[in-house]
Design a protein around this motif. Structure first.
Motif, PDB file in Angstrom:
ATOM      1  N   PRO A 156       0.814  -1.220   0.000  1.00 23.80           N
ATOM      2  CA  PRO A 156       0.000   0.000   0.000  1.00 23.80           C
ATOM      3  C   PRO A 156       0.845   1.267   0.000  1.00 23.80           C
ATOM      4  O   PRO A 156       1.844   1.365   0.713  1.00 23.80           O
ATOM      5  N   HIS A 157       0.444   2.251  -0.793  1.00 23.26           N
ATOM      6  CA  HIS A 157       1.093   3.556  -0.802  1.00 23.26           C
ATOM      7  C   HIS A 157       0.829   4.251   0.535  1.00 23.26           C
ATOM      8  O   HIS A 157      -0.233   4.129   1.110  1.00 23.26           O
ATOM      9  N   LYS A 158       1.851   4.945   1.036  1.00 20.71           N
ATOM     10  CA  LYS A 158       1.784   5.666   2.312  1.00 20.71           C
ATOM     11  C   LYS A 158       1.703   4.726   3.511  1.00 20.71           C
ATOM     12  O   LYS A 158       1.525   5.168   4.638  1.00 20.71           O
TER      13      LYS A 158
ATOM     14  N   VAL B 124       6.136   4.295  -5.221  1.00 21.69           N
ATOM     15  CA  VAL B 124       7.172   5.321  -5.371  1.00 21.69           C
ATOM     16  C   VAL B 124       6.747   6.543  -4.566  1.00 21.69           C
ATOM     17  O   VAL B 124       5.597   6.962  -4.633  1.00 21.69           O
ATOM     18  N   GLU B 125       7.680   7.091  -3.789  1.00 20.92           N
ATOM     19  CA  GLU B 125       7.391   8.295  -3.021  1.00 20.92           C
ATOM     20  C   GLU B 125       8.438   9.358  -3.321  1.00 20.92           C
ATOM     21  O   GLU B 125       9.630   9.069  -3.403  1.00 20.92           O
ATOM     22  N   GLY B 126       7.995  10.599  -3.507  1.00 18.93           N
ATOM     23  CA  GLY B 126       8.924  11.695  -3.745  1.00 18.93           C
ATOM     24  C   GLY B 126       9.306  11.833  -5.205  1.00 18.93           C
ATOM     25  O   GLY B 126       8.672  11.277  -6.103  1.00 18.93           O
ATOM     26  N   ASP B 127      10.392  12.581  -5.443  1.00 25.61           N
ATOM     27  CA  ASP B 127      10.823  12.901  -6.801  1.00 25.61           C
ATOM     28  C   ASP B 127      12.241  12.428  -7.095  1.00 25.61           C
ATOM     29  O   ASP B 127      12.913  12.966  -7.955  1.00 25.61           O
ATOM     30  N   SER B 128      12.689  11.399  -6.364  1.00 24.45           N
ATOM     31  CA  SER B 128      14.095  11.009  -6.478  1.00 24.45           C
ATOM     32  C   SER B 128      14.408  10.173  -7.711  1.00 24.45           C
ATOM     33  O   SER B 128      15.570  10.077  -8.111  1.00 24.45           O
ATOM     34  N   MET B 129      13.395   9.546  -8.317  1.00 23.91           N
ATOM     35  CA  MET B 129      13.660   8.654  -9.453  1.00 23.91           C
ATOM     36  C   MET B 129      12.775   9.003 -10.655  1.00 23.91           C
ATOM     37  O   MET B 129      11.894   8.243 -11.041  1.00 23.91           O
ATOM     38  N   PRO B 130      12.991  10.179 -11.254  1.00 20.28           N
ATOM     39  CA  PRO B 130      12.192  10.551 -12.426  1.00 20.28           C
ATOM     40  C   PRO B 130      12.476   9.610 -13.595  1.00 20.28           C
ATOM     41  O   PRO B 130      13.571   9.030 -13.663  1.00 20.28           O
ATOM     42  N   PRO B 131      11.497   9.385 -14.499  1.00 18.12           N
ATOM     43  CA  PRO B 131      10.190  10.055 -14.540  1.00 18.12           C
ATOM     44  C   PRO B 131       9.121   9.406 -13.671  1.00 18.12           C
ATOM     45  O   PRO B 131       7.946   9.740 -13.812  1.00 18.12           O
ATOM     46  N   GLN B 132       9.503   8.442 -12.827  1.00 14.03           N
ATOM     47  CA  GLN B 132       8.511   7.823 -11.945  1.00 14.03           C
ATOM     48  C   GLN B 132       7.970   8.874 -10.983  1.00 14.03           C
ATOM     49  O   GLN B 132       8.729   9.556 -10.313  1.00 14.03           O
ATOM     50  N   LYS B 133       6.657   8.988 -10.931  1.00 11.13           N
ATOM     51  CA  LYS B 133       6.034  10.011 -10.097  1.00 11.13           C
ATOM     52  C   LYS B 133       5.577   9.433  -8.764  1.00 11.13           C
ATOM     53  O   LYS B 133       5.384   8.223  -8.628  1.00 11.13           O
ATOM     54  N   ASP B 134       5.400  10.344  -7.817  1.00 13.32           N
ATOM     55  CA  ASP B 134       4.866   9.964  -6.514  1.00 13.32           C
ATOM     56  C   ASP B 134       3.534   9.246  -6.711  1.00 13.32           C
ATOM     57  O   ASP B 134       2.625   9.767  -7.343  1.00 13.32           O
TER      58      ASP B 134
ATOM     59  N   LYS C   3      25.705  -3.400 -11.455  1.00 12.89           N
ATOM     60  CA  LYS C   3      25.957  -1.968 -11.466  1.00 12.89           C
ATOM     61  C   LYS C   3      25.138  -1.287 -12.570  1.00 12.89           C
ATOM     62  O   LYS C   3      25.059  -1.776 -13.691  1.00 12.89           O
ATOM     63  N   GLY C   4      24.511  -0.169 -12.226  1.00 11.33           N
ATOM     64  CA  GLY C   4      23.746   0.597 -13.206  1.00 11.33           C
ATOM     65  C   GLY C   4      22.272   0.260 -13.244  1.00 11.33           C
ATOM     66  O   GLY C   4      21.474   1.027 -13.791  1.00 11.33           O
ATOM     67  N   LYS C   5      21.865  -0.879 -12.659  1.00 11.14           N
ATOM     68  CA  LYS C   5      20.453  -1.247 -12.637  1.00 11.14           C
ATOM     69  C   LYS C   5      19.791  -0.676 -11.392  1.00 11.14           C
ATOM     70  O   LYS C   5      20.458  -0.384 -10.394  1.00 11.14           O
ATOM     71  N   SER C   6      18.474  -0.514 -11.441  1.00  9.04           N
ATOM     72  CA  SER C   6      17.752   0.030 -10.288  1.00  9.04           C
ATOM     73  C   SER C   6      17.043  -1.091  -9.531  1.00  9.04           C
ATOM     74  O   SER C   6      16.599  -2.084 -10.120  1.00  9.04           O
ATOM     75  N   TYR C   7      16.954  -0.896  -8.210  1.00  9.55           N
ATOM     76  CA  TYR C   7      16.403  -1.920  -7.331  1.00  9.55           C
ATOM     77  C   TYR C   7      15.555  -1.285  -6.227  1.00  9.55           C
ATOM     78  O   TYR C   7      15.767  -0.131  -5.846  1.00  9.55           O
ATOM     79  N   VAL C   8      14.625  -2.070  -5.729  1.00  7.18           N
ATOM     80  CA  VAL C   8      13.913  -1.715  -4.511  1.00  7.18           C
ATOM     81  C   VAL C   8      14.631  -2.430  -3.373  1.00  7.18           C
ATOM     82  O   VAL C   8      14.733  -3.665  -3.365  1.00  7.18           O
ATOM     83  N   PHE C   9      15.165  -1.655  -2.422  1.00  3.96           N
ATOM     84  CA  PHE C   9      15.837  -2.220  -1.257  1.00  3.96           C
ATOM     85  C   PHE C   9      14.908  -2.093  -0.056  1.00  3.96           C
ATOM     86  O   PHE C   9      14.386  -1.009   0.221  1.00  3.96           O
TER      87      PHE C   9
END
Length: 247
Positions: free
Chosen positions: A94-96, A132-142, A159-165
């Motif tokens: 869930p978001h938030k 996704v929360e905030g503006d840290s990984m554009p263009p993904q929006k909050d 290296k270079g790939k994005s992950y959810v930690f």
């Protein structure tokens, strides 16, 4: 318990709050004055990310938390939801309410009650959807959702790939991997306004590799505006200059 807590660098009060008990009650368990009931032992196991079997049968002081989390015998099972045909579903965190995932990520009942979707084109593997929360990984929006594929081992990071930690200290964070070292990983936001930082491997509970995303808002031309990126760079430089003046 005292050793595990010292390895994570947390106070008795913070640990007790995470377990939803008083600090006095927690202190009695650390001192050996009393023993936690089974339901609390399960919570403690999930909080420290150490299997109950190892907690009650091994001298954990002889091994670092990082090495402990890599032991084959230390398996915190990953619960997954399936439909009536046995097909795996994709649970939506869930978001938030993402911090609640830290308490329920290994709880089958928590996972069972999450909303879920199916994306057959993803193929084999275990997937989960994170907000996704905030503006840290554009263009993904909050408010967007990142669909991640479960990564069994940190050694499989690229290296270079994005992950959810999923980490003890931050909760859920979506970032790009800059480098992986023996005890830490260095990650960064795609928004250059934010500085890169390191995460201790012992602090990481789960890693989910980006596979696709679901936007909950329509993209605009501004989301891909190069002028906007230049403004971000300018703000970053101003921030650096302000920090230098403060020093």
């Amino acid at each position: 318990m005292r050793y595990l807590r010292s390895q994570t660098g947390t106070s008795q009060q913070k640990t007790a709050d995470a377990l939803v008990i008083t600090r006095g009650r927690y202190a009695k368990y650390e001192d050996g004055a009393s023993e936690p009931p089974v339901e609390l032992l399960i919570k403690i196991s999930r909080y420290f990310h150490v299997s109950i079997d190892l907690m009650v049968s091994a001298d954990l002081r002889k091994i670092s938390l990082k090495e402990l989390m890599e032991l084959p015998d230390n398996r915190i099972l990953l619960p997954v939801k399936t439909d009536e045909t046995g097909e795996k579903r994709i649970e939506i965190i869930p978001h938030k309410a993402s911090m609640g995932y830290l308490e329920g990520y290994s709880d089958p009942e928590y996972i069972e009650n999450l909303q879920n979707i199916s994306l057959p084109f993803l193929g084999s593997g275990t997937y989960r959807a994170f907000p996704v929360e905030g503006d840290s990984m554009p263009p993904q929006k909050d408010g967007s959702l990142i669909i991640g594929k479960y990564l069994e081992k940190a050694t499989d990071l690229k290296k270079g790939k994005s992950y959810v930690f999923v980490t003890r200290s931050e909760g859920i964070t979506y970032k790009r991997l800059l480098k992986a070292e023996k005890d830490t990983v260095t990650v960064a936001a795609d928004n250059s306004f934010y500085e890169p930082y390191s995460i201790a491997l012992a602090d990481i509970f789960e890693i989910w590799e980006y596979t696709c995303s679901i936007a909950t808002e329509e993209f605009t031309k501004e989301d891909f505006n190069t002028d906007q990126q230049q403004i971000i760079e300018l703000l970053k430089e101003l921030k650096k200059e302000v920090n230098e003046l403060k020093k």
